[in-house]
Design a protein around this motif. Sequence first.
Motif, short mmCIF file in Angstrom:
data_model
loop_
_atom_site.label_atom_id
_atom_site.label_comp_id
_atom_site.label_asym_id
_atom_site.label_seq_id
_atom_site.Cartn_x
_atom_site.Cartn_y
_atom_site.Cartn_z
N ASP A 40 -18.58 -4.54 -26.74
CA ASP A 40 -19.29 -3.71 -25.76
C ASP A 40 -18.44 -3.49 -24.51
O ASP A 40 -18.43 -2.39 -23.94
CB ASP A 40 -20.61 -4.38 -25.37
N ASP A 41 -17.74 -4.53 -24.06
CA ASP A 41 -16.92 -4.38 -22.85
C ASP A 41 -15.83 -3.33 -23.06
O ASP A 41 -15.49 -2.58 -22.13
CB ASP A 41 -16.29 -5.72 -22.47
N PHE A 44 -17.35 -0.03 -22.57
CA PHE A 44 -17.53 0.27 -21.15
C PHE A 44 -16.20 0.66 -20.50
O PHE A 44 -16.16 1.55 -19.64
CB PHE A 44 -18.13 -0.94 -20.43
N VAL A 54 -19.73 1.84 -12.02
CA VAL A 54 -20.17 0.50 -12.42
C VAL A 54 -21.67 0.50 -12.70
O VAL A 54 -22.14 -0.21 -13.60
CB VAL A 54 -19.80 -0.51 -11.32
N PHE A 57 -22.35 1.33 -16.16
CA PHE A 57 -21.56 0.52 -17.09
C PHE A 57 -20.36 1.31 -17.61
O PHE A 57 -20.09 1.35 -18.80
CB PHE A 57 -22.43 0.01 -18.24
N SER A 58 -19.67 1.92 -16.68
CA SER A 58 -18.45 2.66 -17.02
C SER A 58 -17.33 2.28 -16.04
O SER A 58 -16.90 3.10 -15.23
CB SER A 58 -18.71 4.16 -16.94
N HIS A 60 -18.40 -2.18 -16.75
CA HIS A 60 -19.33 -3.13 -16.18
C HIS A 60 -18.73 -3.78 -14.92
O HIS A 60 -17.54 -3.60 -14.62
CB HIS A 60 -19.68 -4.21 -17.22
N GLU A 221 -25.73 -4.70 -8.04
CA GLU A 221 -25.39 -4.88 -9.45
C GLU A 221 -24.53 -6.12 -9.63
O GLU A 221 -24.65 -6.84 -10.63
CB GLU A 221 -24.66 -3.64 -9.96
N PHE A 225 -25.30 -9.19 -12.17
CA PHE A 225 -24.36 -9.52 -13.23
C PHE A 225 -23.94 -10.98 -13.16
O PHE A 225 -23.87 -11.67 -14.18
CB PHE A 225 -23.13 -8.61 -13.12
N SER A 389 -24.63 -2.37 -27.24
CA SER A 389 -24.42 -0.98 -26.82
C SER A 389 -23.69 -0.17 -27.89
O SER A 389 -24.00 1.00 -28.11
CB SER A 389 -23.62 -0.96 -25.51
#
Length: 459
Positions: A40-41, A44, A54, A57-58, A60, A221, A225, A389
């Motif tokens: 997933d990372d 992102f 951020v 999530f573009s 994270h 955020e 996180f 994701s």
Amino acid sequence: MPLRRQSKPTAPWLLAGLLLVLLGIEALWLFSQPTLLGHDDALFFARGIERFSVLEFSPHFPGYPGLIGLGRLVQPFCDTPTEALLLVSRIAVLLLPLLSGVLLYCLGRSIPLALAGALLCALQPLLLGLGPVGLSDGPGLVALIATLVCWSQRRDRLAGLLLALTLCIRPGYAPLLAGPLCWLWIYRRDSLKSLLAPVCGVGVAALGFVYWHDGNAYFIEGLRFIQGHFQIWGNTALNENPRSWSDAVTRLFHPHPGLPLYWPLLLGIALPWCWRQRRQPCGLLLATLVAALAWTLPFQNPDNLRHLAAPLLLSLLLLCLWSHSLPSRYRYISLGVVFGASLILCQSQLIVKPMAPPIQQAIEHIAPYSASSVSANRPALLSSNRGVSLLRQQLPQVAVNDSFLPGSRERVLGRGGMLLSASKPAPEQVSRYQLLASFPARSPAEAPLFLFSRPDQPQ
């Protein structure tokens, strides 16, 4: 009598040849892997190369502006952001042994030592496996080693610039850099003044870039996180049921369970020498390794073996420096043990044919289930703790729940859904699950995945 002309030693040329051949083989292995995202990372990051935010999530939090900048730098040579991200990661992995050799030469002033260390780094499957994953670990390690090279040569301003770049590429290495900064404070305090200007300049520019896109919401955020990492999904020592690193190390040396013994054994023998050399520039390596272990073991996820990449590399470099201080016979024995163990591990990875990441294998396997569920007018249900994701993006007809949420997996399995997990159930719970498929990992940097259902529930 005329003097005989002495022949040049062949060991450096032999080591250099072996290193070039191995790097060539590894380059073929890296670039033969499918250009697919496996985390997933990484998804992102690819989004961030295309459009940075951020909050969306573009990527994270905390934004990784250095990695995004590198991706955008090579994007004109690639067709997609995914290709750009993977290209940066693959090149970084190929540069890592070379930079490690440069660091060893700066600290030991021996070309054979530098070549042997570079060769041993290239033989580590975990370091090689960082290439096709497309995360910040590989580029971050390259920047970290380059920073240590500059510090060892007293190039403090350049070291400050690379220090800031390291934090921009992989902010999670901030605790690791606390180690060498403490060493500089104790033994070379005048060097710290030269770091301020480049670190502050790059830091303000990076923070301004992030703030310009997301504003004050970026900090909100960030709090969310950080709390989630330490208390929900991070599997750290602060979680209710923390995982054990002993199982992770066993997986690192799979399928050779006896090999984990050589690393801590040799490192334990080398530590007294390392402590005696703490005032020398190689003390930077020791301070960084101590900081890496102090951060990784309690505050990183044992399910992700890639977090061990920095401690593994730093300890390997320390072992090389220690072996260089031994008499020739013992030096060759110690390096031979590490070299033999590394060769056994590496050959088992390089002979694996190119394959998709485990999550992509799972997506290909689950797709027919989703099609049959649509034809039967009932939704396909899936609970997963990996690639949520990615699953939602590539399987839009499947209702994907995050299994980190309380009760998620039980609700999905109870309604005839499936569970995709990176771990097998505990022995006392095996009877409650039916294994449908398993998806192998390409390297220790990835985790194999397992697809389960309930035995009494129809699929």
